[in-house]
Design a protein around this motif. Structure first.
Motif, PDB file in Angstrom:
ATOM      1  N   GLU A  12    -104.540  -8.587 -79.473  1.00 38.32           N
ATOM      2  CA  GLU A  12    -105.221  -9.799 -80.160  1.00 38.32           C
ATOM      3  C   GLU A  12    -104.586 -11.176 -79.608  1.00 38.32           C
ATOM      4  N   ILE A  13    -103.398 -10.941 -79.610  1.00 39.37           N
ATOM      5  CA  ILE A  13    -102.504 -11.997 -79.168  1.00 39.37           C
ATOM      6  C   ILE A  13    -102.611 -12.521 -77.591  1.00 39.37           C
ATOM      7  N   ASP A  14    -102.921 -11.454 -76.953  1.00 36.29           N
ATOM      8  CA  ASP A  14    -102.995 -11.844 -75.421  1.00 36.29           C
ATOM      9  C   ASP A  14    -104.478 -12.358 -75.447  1.00 36.29           C
ATOM     10  N   GLU A  15    -105.334 -11.834 -76.237  1.00 33.62           N
ATOM     11  CA  GLU A  15    -106.633 -12.493 -76.118  1.00 33.62           C
ATOM     12  C   GLU A  15    -106.666 -14.136 -76.802  1.00 33.62           C
ATOM     13  N   ALA A  16    -105.696 -14.192 -77.738  1.00 36.95           N
ATOM     14  CA  ALA A  16    -105.753 -15.458 -78.262  1.00 36.95           C
ATOM     15  C   ALA A  16    -105.398 -16.465 -77.254  1.00 36.95           C
ATOM     16  N   LEU A  17    -104.410 -15.960 -76.439  1.00 32.07           N
ATOM     17  CA  LEU A  17    -103.847 -16.757 -75.307  1.00 32.07           C
ATOM     18  C   LEU A  17    -104.626 -17.038 -74.231  1.00 32.07           C
ATOM     19  N   ILE A  18    -105.509 -15.926 -73.912  1.00 28.10           N
ATOM     20  CA  ILE A  18    -106.474 -16.257 -72.820  1.00 28.10           C
ATOM     21  C   ILE A  18    -107.502 -17.343 -73.131  1.00 28.10           C
ATOM     22  N   ARG A  19    -107.743 -17.210 -74.489  1.00 27.29           N
ATOM     23  CA  ARG A  19    -108.786 -18.193 -74.911  1.00 27.29           C
ATOM     24  C   ARG A  19    -108.333 -19.758 -74.654  1.00 27.29           C
ATOM     25  N   ALA A  20    -106.885 -19.814 -75.198  1.00 26.57           N
ATOM     26  CA  ALA A  20    -106.480 -20.893 -75.427  1.00 26.57           C
ATOM     27  C   ALA A  20    -106.035 -21.612 -73.741  1.00 26.57           C
ATOM     28  N   THR A  21    -106.035 -20.676 -72.779  1.00 22.48           N
ATOM     29  CA  THR A  21    -105.499 -21.136 -71.497  1.00 22.48           C
ATOM     30  C   THR A  21    -106.845 -21.329 -70.555  1.00 22.48           C
ATOM     31  N   GLN A  22    -107.970 -21.023 -71.190  1.00 21.54           N
ATOM     32  CA  GLN A  22    -109.021 -20.945 -70.189  1.00 21.54           C
ATOM     33  C   GLN A  22    -109.637 -22.326 -69.724  1.00 21.54           C
ATOM     34  N   SER A  23    -109.377 -23.168 -70.646  1.00 21.41           N
ATOM     35  CA  SER A  23    -109.539 -24.748 -69.744  1.00 21.41           C
ATOM     36  C   SER A  23    -108.598 -25.367 -69.125  1.00 21.41           C
ATOM     37  N   GLY A  24    -107.294 -24.567 -68.812  1.00 22.36           N
ATOM     38  CA  GLY A  24    -106.437 -24.992 -68.130  1.00 22.36           C
ATOM     39  C   GLY A  24    -104.927 -25.414 -68.942  1.00 22.36           C
ATOM     40  N   LEU A  25    -103.995 -25.484 -68.040  1.00 23.17           N
ATOM     41  CA  LEU A  25    -102.812 -26.040 -68.637  1.00 23.17           C
ATOM     42  C   LEU A  25    -102.718 -27.428 -68.880  1.00 23.17           C
ATOM     43  N   PRO A  26    -102.178 -28.025 -69.814  1.00 26.83           N
ATOM     44  CA  PRO A  26    -102.021 -29.491 -70.021  1.00 26.83           C
ATOM     45  C   PRO A  26    -100.763 -30.062 -68.750  1.00 26.83           C
ATOM     46  N   ILE A  27    -101.064 -31.145 -68.395  1.00 27.12           N
ATOM     47  CA  ILE A  27    -100.087 -31.821 -67.838  1.00 27.12           C
ATOM     48  C   ILE A  27     -99.091 -32.391 -68.695  1.00 27.12           C
ATOM     49  N   THR A  28     -98.130 -31.574 -69.156  1.00 26.38           N
ATOM     50  CA  THR A  28     -97.196 -31.992 -70.030  1.00 26.38           C
ATOM     51  C   THR A  28     -95.895 -31.324 -69.470  1.00 26.38           C
ATOM     52  N   SER A  29     -94.665 -31.820 -69.854  1.00 22.71           N
ATOM     53  CA  SER A  29     -93.296 -31.182 -69.494  1.00 22.71           C
ATOM     54  C   SER A  29     -93.373 -29.671 -69.861  1.00 22.71           C
ATOM     55  N   THR A  30     -93.787 -29.395 -71.118  1.00 22.20           N
ATOM     56  CA  THR A  30     -93.851 -28.026 -71.544  1.00 22.20           C
ATOM     57  C   THR A  30     -95.071 -27.389 -71.932  1.00 22.20           C
ATOM     58  N   PRO A  31     -95.948 -27.176 -70.755  1.00 20.74           N
ATOM     59  CA  PRO A  31     -97.491 -26.994 -71.057  1.00 20.74           C
ATOM     60  C   PRO A  31     -97.437 -25.712 -71.775  1.00 20.74           C
ATOM     61  N   TYR A  32     -96.474 -24.579 -71.486  1.00 14.88           N
ATOM     62  CA  TYR A  32     -96.701 -23.203 -72.246  1.00 14.88           C
ATOM     63  C   TYR A  32     -96.445 -23.424 -73.618  1.00 14.88           C
ATOM     64  N   GLY A  33     -95.347 -24.121 -73.805  1.00 15.20           N
ATOM     65  CA  GLY A  33     -95.198 -24.346 -75.145  1.00 15.20           C
ATOM     66  C   GLY A  33     -95.955 -25.028 -76.004  1.00 15.20           C
ATOM     67  N   ASP A  34     -96.658 -26.034 -75.489  1.00 12.78           N
ATOM     68  CA  ASP A  34     -97.674 -26.649 -76.038  1.00 12.78           C
ATOM     69  C   ASP A  34     -98.947 -25.745 -76.430  1.00 12.78           C
ATOM     70  N   ILE A  35     -99.242 -24.915 -75.296  1.00 15.58           N
ATOM     71  CA  ILE A  35    -100.173 -24.063 -75.737  1.00 15.58           C
ATOM     72  C   ILE A  35     -99.988 -23.062 -76.750  1.00 15.58           C
ATOM     73  N   GLY A  36     -98.672 -22.584 -76.851  1.00 15.40           N
ATOM     74  CA  GLY A  36     -98.063 -21.735 -77.631  1.00 15.40           C
ATOM     75  C   GLY A  36     -98.315 -22.388 -79.227  1.00 15.40           C
TER      76      GLY A  36
END
Lengths: 174, 153
Positions: A12-36
């Motif tokens: 389920e956590i993978d699924e949540a991550l997929i949903r959170a990334t489906q519109s793309g990574l933000p252009i910030t210095s720590t995009p993965y952290g921001d998604i997390g």
């Protein structure tokens, strides 16, 4: 359809991550952290899970998705082909390897109206170029092909990234 | 078109359609690889986004590995097209919807968590539009999706 059973390799956590990334990574210095942050995952966990999904092939690639239109690729022709079934894999591999073909799939016929079983998406800066590419495909296919057609896109009515959510969420509408 | 892109931007597009770093500071990682700095790389990406060249930076999922999906087509009389297309696009399960020049003139991709979800969506679309949905699921794919080979001329 492609996949009749739920995929067991993702939790389920993978699924949540997929949903959170489906519109793309933000252009910030720590995009993965921001998604997390949005889904309660540490930056390390986001990276590890994405890397794992890459390793097992669930994610094919992470990268820039260009807007082809803006680069001048205004003509988008979906070429569809009626190919002998016993030659289709061989022909599909050959056509799929051409550099002007972005996608190449075998799909079911719907006889009698729709005899086409091979789809090859051809992009070009003009219809003339798309047609030259399709003529090249025609030549390669030789006597394995019985009929073909090009379906140009007239309008893009909707285009988003992967849209996927849990089965029980509401069906419609945005 | 390309004259509005800097050499760095061209380089980024050529090099990072796949293999975008999964490091904690990916733009800094890219900057190291191309001999630039994090701020300049982020500015280059932001500019690509603003000018419409960059749809997104994201993951491409293998068809059939995440949930279920299928291509579908519908034959819609021209007089109804606007209305029907609008109804279909409103479904969150639809992620592409193209008008194409053919008797089958509406082509869209239906997604769902499971095959049953797809079936329910197809039924809902047919009920709402009054037209048959022709399913064109992938049986085999013959090309590994490695990104798009842009010609710079």
């Amino acid at each position: 359809m492609n996949n009749p059973v739920p995929v067991p390799e993702l939790d389920e956590i993978d699924e949540a991550l997929i949903r959170a990334t489906q519109s793309g990574l933000p252009i910030t210095s720590t995009p993965y952290g921001d998604i997390g942050l949005g889904i309660g995952l540490s930056p390390d966990e986001v990276e590890q899970r994405l890397q794992r999904m890459l390793d097992i092939g669930v994610i094919r690639r992470i990268g820039i998705i260009p807007n082809h239109y803006q680069f001048g690729y205004r003509a988008n022709g979906m070429s569809v082909w009626d190919i002998d079934d016993d030659r289709i894999d061989e022909m599909g591999e050959t056509i799929g390897a051409l550099d002007f073909v972005s996608h190449c799939y075998r799909r079911p016929r719907h006889l009698p109206e729709w005899p086409f079983n091979l789809f090859a998406m051809v992009h070009g800066t003009s219809r003339d170029i798309v047609e030259a590419h399709v003529a090249e495909i025609r030549k390669i296919l030789g006597d394995t092909v019985h009929d073909h057609r090009i379906l140009y896109s007239r309008r893009i009515l909707k285009k988003t990234g992967l849209r996927w959510r849990k089965s029980k969420e509401r069906k419609c509408c945005e | 078109m390309q004259e509005r892109l800097s050499p760095t931007q061209q380089q980024l597009i050529e090099a990072f359609q796949r293999g975008f770093p999964t490091t904690s500071r990916p733009f800094a990682t890219i900057a190291e690889q191309i001999g630039s700095d994090e701020g300049s790389v982020m500015a280059a990406f932001a500019d690509l986004k603003n000018k419409g060249y960059l749809a997104r930076i994201g993951a491409t999922y293998a068809t059939g590995r995440v949930g279920a999906s299928t291509l579908a087509a519908m034959e819609v009389p021209q007089s109804e097209l606007e209305k029907v297309a609008e109804k279909i696009s409103r479904f969150t399960e639809i992620n592409h919807n193209y008008e194409r020049e053919d008797k089958l003139n509406l082509w869209f991709v239906i997604t769902g968590a499971t095959r049953n979800d797809l079936v329910r969506t197809v039924e809902a679309i047919e009920a709402e539009t009054g037209h048959t949905v022709h399913l064109m699921p992938m049986i085999e794919h013959y090309r590994l999706d490695l990104g798009f080979n842009l010609q710079w001329n």
